[in-house]
Design a protein around this motif. Structure first.
Motif, short mmCIF file in Angstrom:
data_model
loop_
_atom_site.label_atom_id
_atom_site.label_comp_id
_atom_site.label_asym_id
_atom_site.label_seq_id
_atom_site.Cartn_x
_atom_site.Cartn_y
_atom_site.Cartn_z
N GLN A 25 0.85 -1.19 0.00
CA GLN A 25 0.00 0.00 0.00
C GLN A 25 0.88 1.23 0.00
OE1 GLN A 25 -3.37 -0.11 -0.15
NE2 GLN A 25 -3.18 -2.33 -0.34
N PRO A 26 0.39 2.33 -0.59
CA PRO A 26 1.20 3.56 -0.53
C PRO A 26 1.33 4.03 0.91
CG PRO A 26 -0.97 3.99 -1.46
CD PRO A 26 -0.84 2.51 -1.30
N GLY A 27 2.42 4.71 1.18
CA GLY A 27 2.68 5.19 2.54
C GLY A 27 1.63 6.19 2.99
N PRO A 28 1.55 6.39 4.28
CA PRO A 28 0.53 7.32 4.78
C PRO A 28 0.84 8.75 4.33
CG PRO A 28 2.00 6.67 6.54
CD PRO A 28 2.36 5.85 5.33
N GLY A 29 -0.19 9.44 3.88
CA GLY A 29 -0.05 10.83 3.47
C GLY A 29 -0.01 11.73 4.68
N PRO A 30 0.11 13.02 4.47
CA PRO A 30 0.21 13.93 5.61
C PRO A 30 -1.07 13.98 6.43
CG PRO A 30 0.05 15.13 3.55
CD PRO A 30 0.21 13.69 3.20
N TYR A 31 -2.22 13.63 5.83
CA TYR A 31 -3.47 13.69 6.60
C TYR A 31 -3.98 12.30 6.94
CZ TYR A 31 -3.44 18.49 5.08
OH TYR A 31 -3.08 19.79 4.86
N ALA A 33 -4.49 8.71 8.79
CA ALA A 33 -4.57 8.35 10.21
C ALA A 33 -3.32 7.58 10.59
CB ALA A 33 -5.80 7.50 10.46
N GLN A 34 -2.70 8.02 11.63
CA GLN A 34 -1.51 7.36 12.13
C GLN A 34 -1.71 7.06 13.60
OE1 GLN A 34 1.79 9.87 11.36
NE2 GLN A 34 1.48 9.91 9.17
N PHE A 35 -1.39 5.87 13.98
CA PHE A 35 -1.49 5.44 15.38
C PHE A 35 -2.91 5.57 15.90
CE2 PHE A 35 2.82 7.22 14.83
CZ PHE A 35 3.50 6.03 14.86
N GLY A 36 -3.89 5.39 15.05
CA GLY A 36 -5.27 5.36 15.50
C GLY A 36 -5.97 6.69 15.54
N TYR A 37 -5.34 7.77 15.15
CA TYR A 37 -6.02 9.06 15.12
C TYR A 37 -5.49 9.87 13.94
CZ TYR A 37 -1.80 11.09 17.13
OH TYR A 37 -0.52 11.48 17.35
N ALA A 38 -6.32 10.75 13.46
CA ALA A 38 -5.91 11.61 12.34
C ALA A 38 -5.43 12.94 12.91
CB ALA A 38 -7.07 11.83 11.39
N PRO A 39 -4.23 13.37 12.58
CA PRO A 39 -3.75 14.64 13.11
C PRO A 39 -4.57 15.80 12.56
CG PRO A 39 -2.19 13.74 11.51
CD PRO A 39 -3.25 12.71 11.72
N GLY A 77 4.29 16.92 5.68
CA GLY A 77 4.38 15.95 6.77
C GLY A 77 5.33 16.37 7.87
N GLN A 78 5.80 17.60 7.84
CA GLN A 78 6.71 18.11 8.88
C GLN A 78 5.88 18.78 9.96
OE1 GLN A 78 9.45 20.64 6.84
NE2 GLN A 78 10.26 18.98 5.58
N PHE A 79 5.24 17.95 10.79
CA PHE A 79 4.28 18.45 11.76
C PHE A 79 4.93 19.31 12.84
CE2 PHE A 79 2.51 14.25 10.37
CZ PHE A 79 1.62 14.79 9.46
N ASN A 80 6.09 18.91 13.33
CA ASN A 80 6.76 19.69 14.37
C ASN A 80 7.19 21.05 13.85
OD1 ASN A 80 6.43 17.64 16.22
ND2 ASN A 80 8.41 16.72 15.79
#
Length: 130
Positions: A25-31, A33-39, A77-80
């Motif tokens: 599958q393609p990698g997760p995009g910037p939006y 859901a990662q670790f069970g929640y969508a940032p 994807g540079q959230f910090n």
């Protein structure tokens, strides 16, 4: 040699062949859901930047630049870094509004003092000429 059979007299079944692995599958995009929640996207504090531009542009310009960089960093994807840019935008916007409002307040105070001094001087000139 005969194959073992179960008590009902049926021949033993072979296990099914293993399934092929699922396609990657393609990698997760910037939006994604990662670790069970969508940032949730970061507030870019554009309001503080616009206020800083309107009141005191030397401090509003860095605020506007940082504010406009927030969405780009978030999309990469540079959230910090997006959060840091949003914090910087808010900081510079607040500084611009505080400095600008203080300068306008001092300007109004200077005008009031000027007109009071002017009125006193005119009053004393009128009183000495009579």
């Amino acid at each position: 040699m005969t194959e073992p059979s179960d008590p009902a007299g049926l021949p033993a079944q072979q296990p099914p062949p293993p399934l092929p692995p699922p396609p990657p599958q393609p990698g997760p995009g910037p939006y994604a859901a990662q670790f069970g929640y969508a940032p949730v996207p970061v507030n870019n504090n554009l309001g503080w930047a616009i206020g800083g531009i309107l009141v005191c542009w030397p401090f509003g310009i860095p605020s506007l630049i940082k504010s406009l960089a927030v969405n780009s960093l978030w999309a990469q994807g540079q959230f910090n870094q997006a959060q840091l840019a949003a914090d910087e935008a808010k900081k510079w916007g607040k500084i611009g509004i505080i400095v600008g409002a203080s300068a306008y307040g001092l300007l109004i105070l200077a005008y009031v003092v000027f007109f009071i001094v002017y009125a006193v001087l005119i009053g004393s000139l009128v009183a000495t000429t009579q």
